[in-house]
Design an enzyme around this catalytic site. Structure first.
Site, short mmCIF file in Angstrom:
data_model
loop_
_atom_site.label_atom_id
_atom_site.label_comp_id
_atom_site.label_asym_id
_atom_site.label_seq_id
_atom_site.Cartn_x
_atom_site.Cartn_y
_atom_site.Cartn_z
N HIS A 1 -33.68 36.07 36.32
CA HIS A 1 -33.20 36.69 35.08
C HIS A 1 -34.39 37.02 34.20
CE1 HIS A 1 -30.12 37.58 32.04
NE2 HIS A 1 -31.01 37.11 31.18
N ASP B 1 -35.71 38.69 30.65
CA ASP B 1 -35.34 39.09 29.29
C ASP B 1 -36.38 40.03 28.72
OD1 ASP B 1 -32.86 37.71 28.79
OD2 ASP B 1 -34.01 35.85 28.92
N HIS C 1 -32.22 41.96 31.83
CA HIS C 1 -31.42 41.96 30.60
C HIS C 1 -32.23 42.66 29.51
CE1 HIS C 1 -29.62 39.16 27.23
NE2 HIS C 1 -29.30 40.42 27.06
N GLY D 1 -33.37 36.84 21.18
CA GLY D 1 -34.70 37.03 20.61
C GLY D 1 -35.68 35.94 21.01
N GLY E 1 -34.95 28.82 24.37
CA GLY E 1 -34.87 27.44 23.91
C GLY E 1 -34.02 27.21 22.68
N ASP F 1 -25.58 33.45 28.77
CA ASP F 1 -27.03 33.44 28.59
C ASP F 1 -27.39 32.81 27.25
OD1 ASP F 1 -29.73 34.00 28.69
OD2 ASP F 1 -29.50 36.18 28.68
N GLY F 2 -28.12 31.69 27.29
CA GLY F 2 -28.61 31.06 26.07
C GLY F 2 -28.15 29.62 25.91
N GLY F 3 -29.08 28.69 25.89
CA GLY F 3 -28.72 27.28 25.68
C GLY F 3 -27.92 26.65 26.81
#
Ligand code: ZN
Length: 208
Positions: free
Chosen positions: A25, A27, A58, A134, A137, A167-169
């Site tokens: 993935h 970013d 992404h 943006g 973590g 996606d995220g955390g």
């Protein structure tokens, strides 16, 4: 890959090749759509050169239409654009398909899933942002569970085939609950590359 060690990128890619992870993935941030800049084409090419698994790219960039062909050239198999960044989303997804890639749409935390009902048939993947895009973590937004369930319901109701990605955390602590809520694909960054043993961390997330 945003959370990987760029000083030893080749070794990080080889580690993921050997792990239980299914995709890479990537970013991509432009400093306009999101308040950060991540990395560009030379780094993507370096990852693609060693990667033995599909690249899931992404795009957190404004007006992504300008670069769709370049992302195809650099080796993207899946290309996801943000709903909030595209004025003519239908046209953008068609173009991604014409270039021979799978097309995804990402939603920021504040964007309702219902906005995708008229575009779902053109979409191979829906990415739900579970943090504000943006930075890597960040802390997981718990409202995401409700969004995943609503999105899954919409996909089933529309008889669509889109995969649902979160996606995220994401980590071993919430992987099981996310899967239970309806997620098909989990993106783990810090939970993997921040772990003492990343290969083991990926095994744990998958086992959940
Ligand atoms: Zn992402």
């Amino acid at each position: 890959m945003l959370s990987s060690n760029f000083g030893q990128l080749e070794a990080e890619v080889k580690m993921v090749n050997k792990s239980v992870a299914d995709w890479f993935h990537l970013d991509i941030m432009d400093g306009i759509f999101v308040p950060n800049i991540s990395y560009g084409f030379p780094v993507i090419r370096a990852i693609a050169k060693e990667a033995e698994k599909p690249l899931d790219v992404h795009l957190m960039i404004h007006d992504p239409d300008r670069y769709l062909g370049v992302f195809k050239e650099t080796g993207a198999a899946w290309l996801t654009v943000h709903y909030e960044a595209c004025t003519h989303l239908h046209r953008t997804l068609r173009e991604i398909h014409n270039l021979g890639m799978k097309a995804g749409v990402a939603l920021n935390p504040h964007t309702p899933v219902a906005l995708l009902s008229d575009i779902l048939q053109e979409t191979d993947l829906v990415l739900i942002m579970s943090v504000n895009p943006g930075f890597g973590g960040q802390t997981f937004i718990t409202h995401t569970y409700r969004k995943i369930a609503e999105m899954k319901e919409l996909i089933l109701r529309e008889n669509a085939t889109a995969l649902l990605e979160v996606d995220g955390g994401v980590g071993a602590q919430n992987a099981e609950a996310l899967y239970a809520a309806g997620a098909d694909v989990l993106v783990a960054g810090h939970a993997v590359f921040g772990a003492a043993d990343p290969v083991q961390a990926m095994c744990r997330i998958k086992a959940e």
